[in-house]
Design a protein around this motif. Structure first.
Motif, PDB file in Angstrom:
ATOM      1  N   VAL A 169      43.613  42.182  48.659  1.00 32.26           N
ATOM      2  CA  VAL A 169      44.967  41.623  48.754  1.00 32.26           C
ATOM      3  C   VAL A 169      45.995  42.745  48.902  1.00 32.26           C
ATOM      4  CG1 VAL A 169      46.739  40.282  47.556  1.00 32.26           C
ATOM      5  CG2 VAL A 169      44.341  39.544  47.461  1.00 32.26           C
ATOM      6  N   ARG A 170      45.731  43.890  48.281  1.00 35.17           N
ATOM      7  CA  ARG A 170      46.633  45.037  48.364  1.00 35.17           C
ATOM      8  C   ARG A 170      46.823  45.504  49.807  1.00 35.17           C
ATOM      9  NH1 ARG A 170      44.613  48.529  43.896  1.00 35.17           N
ATOM     10  NH2 ARG A 170      46.133  48.051  42.281  1.00 35.17           N
ATOM     11  N   ALA A 171      45.837  45.258  50.628  1.00 37.79           N
ATOM     12  CA  ALA A 171      45.927  45.658  52.027  1.00 37.79           C
ATOM     13  C   ALA A 171      47.007  44.868  52.763  1.00 37.79           C
ATOM     14  CB  ALA A 171      44.585  45.457  52.722  1.00 37.79           C
ATOM     15  N   TRP A 172      47.375  43.711  52.184  1.00 35.55           N
ATOM     16  CA  TRP A 172      48.363  42.841  52.813  1.00 35.55           C
ATOM     17  C   TRP A 172      49.725  42.890  52.137  1.00 35.55           C
ATOM     18  CZ3 TRP A 172      47.135  40.794  57.378  1.00 35.55           C
ATOM     19  CH2 TRP A 172      45.772  40.704  57.698  1.00 35.55           C
ATOM     20  N   VAL A 173      49.715  43.152  50.834  1.00 38.22           N
ATOM     21  CA  VAL A 173      50.982  43.150  50.102  1.00 38.22           C
ATOM     22  C   VAL A 173      50.870  44.078  48.906  1.00 38.22           C
ATOM     23  CG1 VAL A 173      50.271  41.157  48.736  1.00 38.22           C
ATOM     24  CG2 VAL A 173      52.688  41.700  48.936  1.00 38.22           C
ATOM     25  N   PRO A 174      51.907  44.849  48.577  1.00 32.52           N
ATOM     26  CA  PRO A 174      51.857  45.707  47.394  1.00 32.52           C
ATOM     27  C   PRO A 174      51.667  44.895  46.131  1.00 32.52           C
ATOM     28  CG  PRO A 174      53.710  46.289  48.803  1.00 32.52           C
ATOM     29  CD  PRO A 174      53.154  44.989  49.307  1.00 32.52           C
ATOM     30  N   VAL A 175      50.844  45.382  45.213  1.00 32.48           N
ATOM     31  CA  VAL A 175      50.607  44.702  43.954  1.00 32.48           C
ATOM     32  C   VAL A 175      51.246  45.512  42.846  1.00 32.48           C
ATOM     33  CG1 VAL A 175      48.844  43.866  42.357  1.00 32.48           C
ATOM     34  CG2 VAL A 175      48.438  43.804  44.812  1.00 32.48           C
ATOM     35  N   PRO A 212      46.087  32.267  55.178  1.00 31.01           N
ATOM     36  CA  PRO A 212      44.724  32.747  55.438  1.00 31.01           C
ATOM     37  C   PRO A 212      44.153  33.574  54.292  1.00 31.01           C
ATOM     38  CG  PRO A 212      46.316  33.860  56.854  1.00 31.01           C
ATOM     39  CD  PRO A 212      47.032  32.731  56.221  1.00 31.01           C
ATOM     40  N   ILE A 213      44.991  34.358  53.608  1.00 35.17           N
ATOM     41  CA  ILE A 213      44.513  35.105  52.444  1.00 35.17           C
ATOM     42  C   ILE A 213      43.992  34.130  51.397  1.00 35.17           C
ATOM     43  CG2 ILE A 213      45.223  36.527  50.483  1.00 35.17           C
ATOM     44  CD1 ILE A 213      47.181  37.930  52.325  1.00 35.17           C
ATOM     45  N   ALA A 214      44.786  33.095  51.130  1.00 35.77           N
ATOM     46  CA  ALA A 214      44.405  32.102  50.129  1.00 35.77           C
ATOM     47  C   ALA A 214      43.126  31.381  50.525  1.00 35.77           C
ATOM     48  CB  ALA A 214      45.542  31.094  49.942  1.00 35.77           C
ATOM     49  N   GLU A 215      43.006  31.007  51.797  1.00 39.30           N
ATOM     50  CA  GLU A 215      41.814  30.272  52.222  1.00 39.30           C
ATOM     51  C   GLU A 215      40.553  31.117  52.088  1.00 39.30           C
ATOM     52  OE1 GLU A 215      39.973  28.170  56.195  1.00 39.30           O
ATOM     53  OE2 GLU A 215      42.065  27.755  55.667  1.00 39.30           O
ATOM     54  N   VAL A 216      40.640  32.382  52.445  1.00 35.69           N
ATOM     55  CA  VAL A 216      39.474  33.273  52.305  1.00 35.69           C
ATOM     56  C   VAL A 216      39.073  33.381  50.835  1.00 35.69           C
ATOM     57  CG1 VAL A 216      38.673  35.655  52.509  1.00 35.69           C
ATOM     58  CG2 VAL A 216      39.906  34.594  54.402  1.00 35.69           C
ATOM     59  N   LEU A 217      40.057  33.530  49.947  1.00 39.81           N
ATOM     60  CA  LEU A 217      39.765  33.632  48.516  1.00 39.81           C
ATOM     61  C   LEU A 217      39.126  32.343  47.989  1.00 39.81           C
ATOM     62  CD1 LEU A 217      42.976  35.449  47.216  1.00 39.81           C
ATOM     63  CD2 LEU A 217      40.688  36.415  47.490  1.00 39.81           C
ATOM     64  N   VAL A 218      39.623  31.203  48.447  1.00 38.88           N
ATOM     65  CA  VAL A 218      39.059  29.921  48.016  1.00 38.88           C
ATOM     66  C   VAL A 218      37.628  29.780  48.512  1.00 38.88           C
ATOM     67  CG1 VAL A 218      39.191  27.417  48.282  1.00 38.88           C
ATOM     68  CG2 VAL A 218      41.270  28.727  47.849  1.00 38.88           C
ATOM     69  N   ARG A 219      37.395  30.083  49.788  1.00 37.04           N
ATOM     70  CA  ARG A 219      36.045  29.976  50.345  1.00 37.04           C
ATOM     71  C   ARG A 219      35.070  30.908  49.631  1.00 37.04           C
ATOM     72  NH1 ARG A 219      35.361  27.465  55.325  1.00 37.04           N
ATOM     73  NH2 ARG A 219      37.264  26.745  56.375  1.00 37.04           N
ATOM     74  N   LEU A 247      47.036  27.995  46.084  1.00 35.18           N
ATOM     75  CA  LEU A 247      46.932  29.445  45.915  1.00 35.18           C
ATOM     76  C   LEU A 247      47.956  30.183  46.778  1.00 35.18           C
ATOM     77  CD1 LEU A 247      45.602  31.875  44.688  1.00 35.18           C
ATOM     78  CD2 LEU A 247      43.772  31.712  46.391  1.00 35.18           C
ATOM     79  N   ALA A 248      48.165  29.727  48.011  1.00 33.33           N
ATOM     80  CA  ALA A 248      49.145  30.372  48.887  1.00 33.33           C
ATOM     81  C   ALA A 248      50.537  30.308  48.272  1.00 33.33           C
ATOM     82  CB  ALA A 248      49.137  29.707  50.260  1.00 33.33           C
ATOM     83  N   ASP A 249      50.872  29.175  47.697  1.00 27.03           N
ATOM     84  CA  ASP A 249      52.177  29.020  47.042  1.00 27.03           C
ATOM     85  C   ASP A 249      52.307  29.991  45.870  1.00 27.03           C
ATOM     86  OD1 ASP A 249      54.707  27.431  46.423  1.00 27.03           O
ATOM     87  OD2 ASP A 249      53.579  27.183  44.553  1.00 27.03           O
ATOM     88  N   ARG A 250      51.254  30.124  45.065  1.00 21.43           N
ATOM     89  CA  ARG A 250      51.307  31.030  43.905  1.00 21.43           C
ATOM     90  C   ARG A 250      51.363  32.486  44.336  1.00 21.43           C
ATOM     91  NH1 ARG A 250      51.499  25.808  43.182  1.00 21.43           N
ATOM     92  NH2 ARG A 250      51.644  25.245  40.971  1.00 21.43           N
ATOM     93  N   LEU A 251      50.684  32.836  45.416  1.00 21.07           N
ATOM     94  CA  LEU A 251      50.753  34.197  45.926  1.00 21.07           C
ATOM     95  C   LEU A 251      52.179  34.541  46.361  1.00 21.07           C
ATOM     96  CD1 LEU A 251      47.499  34.411  48.092  1.00 21.07           C
ATOM     97  CD2 LEU A 251      47.937  35.611  45.948  1.00 21.07           C
ATOM     98  N   ARG A 252      52.818  33.607  47.034  1.00 22.65           N
ATOM     99  CA  ARG A 252      54.187  33.847  47.509  1.00 22.65           C
ATOM    100  C   ARG A 252      55.177  33.914  46.356  1.00 22.65           C
ATOM    101  NH1 ARG A 252      56.477  30.460  52.135  1.00 22.65           N
ATOM    102  NH2 ARG A 252      57.855  32.269  52.143  1.00 22.65           N
ATOM    103  N   ARG A 253      54.910  33.167  45.279  1.00 18.96           N
ATOM    104  CA  ARG A 253      55.798  33.234  44.125  1.00 18.96           C
ATOM    105  C   ARG A 253      55.750  34.606  43.456  1.00 18.96           C
ATOM    106  NH1 ARG A 253      55.051  27.596  40.683  1.00 18.96           N
ATOM    107  NH2 ARG A 253      55.430  26.141  42.400  1.00 18.96           N
TER     108      ARG A 253
END
Length: 209
Positions: free
Chosen positions: A202-208, A162-169, A144-150
């Motif tokens: 997620v928007r709080a961390w990166v523009p969507v 950490p964003i990805a891990e929280v979403l997975v959990r 998920l972290a890789d896909r978010l960065r892509r």
């Protein structure tokens, strides 16, 4: 022993292919037998018979049933990732987050192995998603972290993980404990929740886009 070590040091292409085929047969057989009779009632010999190979060959790949079970879970998770990601390469980050969450819950709720074991042997399968979930958690988080960065160059690795891990959990929690104040029983409800909460977080961390 020397002959064996020598053969491993310089395997032929055909040998490598055969070994891959054997590994696939073992994992397929284990998955099917687990789904049929459960983890407790499946022995390494059962897996060997179903795969059409010797028990020794199974043990060479997987020293015990715990490692075999973990390998099956990890492979099924990776196969699920492919289904989740299918067709989302060109989607915006926002749409990918929503659709990915929807697909993850749908796949998790209908996967024959997961649903079967949760219904018949929850005490056996739950550790693979909780206290012994580190391998699956790490694999899903990395994916998920890789896909978010892509989807955005503005998200660095240190933030994406950490964003990805929280979403997975969070997703695993909804799968294992479906009943609660948040009702996600329908696809419409899942989409609405994802757009209102996951995308906003997620928007709080990166523009969507």
């Amino acid at each position: 022993m020397k002959a064996s070590a020598k053969s491993k040091a310089a395997p032929s292409i055909d040998t490598e292919k055969d070994e891959d085929d054997v590994g696939t047969r073992i994992l397929d057989a284990a998955r099917d037998h687990f789904a049929l009779v459960g983890l407790r009632r499946t022995s390494m010999e059962d897996v060997a018979k179903r795969a059409g190979i010797s028990r020794i060959t199974v043990y060479r790949r997987f020293p015990n049933k715990g490692e075999l079970t973990q390998a099956v879970m990890l492979r099924e998770a990776r196969l699920a990732f492919g289904k989740i990601e299918d067709g989302l390469h060109e989607a915006s980050l926002e749409d990918a987050l929503v659709e990915g969450f929807v697909r993850t819950l749908q796949i998790g709720r209908t996967h024959p192995l997961v649903t079967g074991l949760l219904a018949t042997e929850p005490e056996v399968i739950l550790p693979y998603f909780t206290i012994d979930a580190s391998p699956i958690l790490a694999t899903a988080t990395a994916f998920l972290a890789d896909r978010l960065r892509r989807k955005t160059r503005e998200l660095d690795h240190a933030t994406a993980v950490p964003i990805a891990e929280v979403l997975v959990r969070m997703t695993v929690s909804f799968l294992l404990t479906p009943k609660g104040a948040v009702d996600l029983s329908s696809e419409k409800q899942i989409r609405a929740f994802a757009r209102r909460y996951i995308v906003k977080w997620v928007r709080a961390w990166v523009p969507v886009s």
